[in-house]
Design a protein around this motif. Sequence first.
Motif, PDB file in Angstrom:
ATOM      1  N   ASN A 133       0.808  -1.218   0.000  1.00 45.95           N
ATOM      2  CA  ASN A 133       0.000   0.000   0.000  1.00 45.95           C
ATOM      3  C   ASN A 133       0.843   1.270   0.000  1.00 45.95           C
ATOM      4  N   MET A 134       2.163   1.109   0.044  1.00 48.80           N
ATOM      5  CA  MET A 134       3.049   2.272   0.014  1.00 48.80           C
ATOM      6  C   MET A 134       3.272   2.698  -1.430  1.00 48.80           C
ATOM      7  N   LEU A 135       3.073   3.966  -1.693  1.00 47.67           N
ATOM      8  CA  LEU A 135       3.258   4.475  -3.048  1.00 47.67           C
ATOM      9  C   LEU A 135       4.737   4.638  -3.365  1.00 47.67           C
ATOM     10  N   THR A 236      -2.706  12.605  -1.425  1.00 49.06           N
ATOM     11  CA  THR A 236      -1.422  11.966  -1.144  1.00 49.06           C
ATOM     12  C   THR A 236      -1.000  12.232   0.294  1.00 49.06           C
ATOM     13  N   LEU A 237      -0.757  11.177   1.028  1.00 49.97           N
ATOM     14  CA  LEU A 237      -0.294  11.284   2.406  1.00 49.97           C
ATOM     15  C   LEU A 237       1.196  10.963   2.448  1.00 49.97           C
ATOM     16  N   GLU A 238       1.957  11.797   3.182  1.00 47.33           N
ATOM     17  CA  GLU A 238       3.392  11.578   3.336  1.00 47.33           C
ATOM     18  C   GLU A 238       3.730  11.494   4.815  1.00 47.33           C
ATOM     19  N   LEU A 239       4.419  10.422   5.199  1.00 49.72           N
ATOM     20  CA  LEU A 239       4.905  10.290   6.568  1.00 49.72           C
ATOM     21  C   LEU A 239       6.419  10.479   6.546  1.00 49.72           C
ATOM     22  N   LYS A 240       6.893  11.447   7.312  1.00 46.73           N
ATOM     23  CA  LYS A 240       8.329  11.724   7.388  1.00 46.73           C
ATOM     24  C   LYS A 240       8.810  11.346   8.792  1.00 46.73           C
ATOM     25  N   PHE A 241       9.683  10.339   8.870  1.00 45.86           N
ATOM     26  CA  PHE A 241      10.187   9.857  10.145  1.00 45.86           C
ATOM     27  C   PHE A 241      11.481  10.591  10.490  1.00 45.86           C
ATOM     28  N   LEU A 242      11.507  11.180  11.681  1.00 46.04           N
ATOM     29  CA  LEU A 242      12.587  12.067  12.093  1.00 46.04           C
ATOM     30  C   LEU A 242      13.147  11.672  13.458  1.00 46.04           C
ATOM     31  N   SER A 243      14.295  12.270  13.811  1.00 45.76           N
ATOM     32  CA  SER A 243      14.908  12.023  15.118  1.00 45.76           C
ATOM     33  C   SER A 243      15.962  13.086  15.383  1.00 45.76           C
ATOM     34  N   ASN A 244      16.276  13.261  16.673  1.00 46.00           N
ATOM     35  CA  ASN A 244      17.395  14.137  17.030  1.00 46.00           C
ATOM     36  C   ASN A 244      18.663  13.339  17.296  1.00 46.00           C
TER      37      ASN A 244
END
Length: 269
Positions: A133-135, A236-244
């Motif tokens: 299901n990931m574009l 369109t949905l975008e998930l951005k995974f982040l961290s410090n």
Amino acid sequence: ETLEQVAQTDKNYDDAVKKVEEAYDGYMNAVVKLADEYIAKEDYSAAIELLNTVTENDFTKNSEELSAKLAEVNQSSAQKYAEKAKACLLEGDAEGAVGNMEVASNILPSDENKAKLEEYRLYLPFALYEKNNMLTTSGQGYLYVDDVEISNNNIEYKNILHSSSGEGYYRVVTYNLAGKYDVVTGTIFLSSEEKNQPYDGYFEAYGDGKLLYTSPKVSAGFLPQAIKFNVTGIQTLELKFLSNGSSWTESGDCYLSNLIAQKAMPSQQ
């Protein structure tokens, strides 16, 4: 038992005809009675199987009475499953609604039942944790899809989307929602293996390029938390995974369980 050995001129012909008719009527009455008993118990599958078997018999296949009873049972059975489907939908159980409506439509493939089935299918969840299901996927960092993960407070979570990233690099996943859904829900947590994680792991959600949501930041001591954000009308949905986290080896992990997009259920509208 049949008229094959009886000539029409025989003096017992009329009596033989009468006995055959009585036997036929008795058999039909017994079948209908048994079918009604199944119906009373709401065992529609048994009633349908019985009537289908009987109507395939050369002796009874042209019986209007049995055909009418079979139609009646099909109607009652389909209606019962349709009622169950509606109840499931009102309770927020889209899979149950579709499953029961599929049975109703198979039993009685009317235009109304087919239309209801298509309507209920719109409420099925769109699994954001499934790779199919990931574009697109892009960026640096790790992205995993797992079946099960244990949280830092020893709760088992299923259908996992897991990302690990650090400062200056991140992972991005996009999905084609096609404006079909209203809300994204799931649970964000930290795994037992990463329970002492010193860095934050989190994600941002963008809908058609606009920031919709920023998740809680996950680090040591964080307890599982339900998340929810609106995606009504989003293509369109975008998930951005982040961290410090400062490097590949000093990264922040973010675990998500059962992250789905779904059309608002009738009880939520």
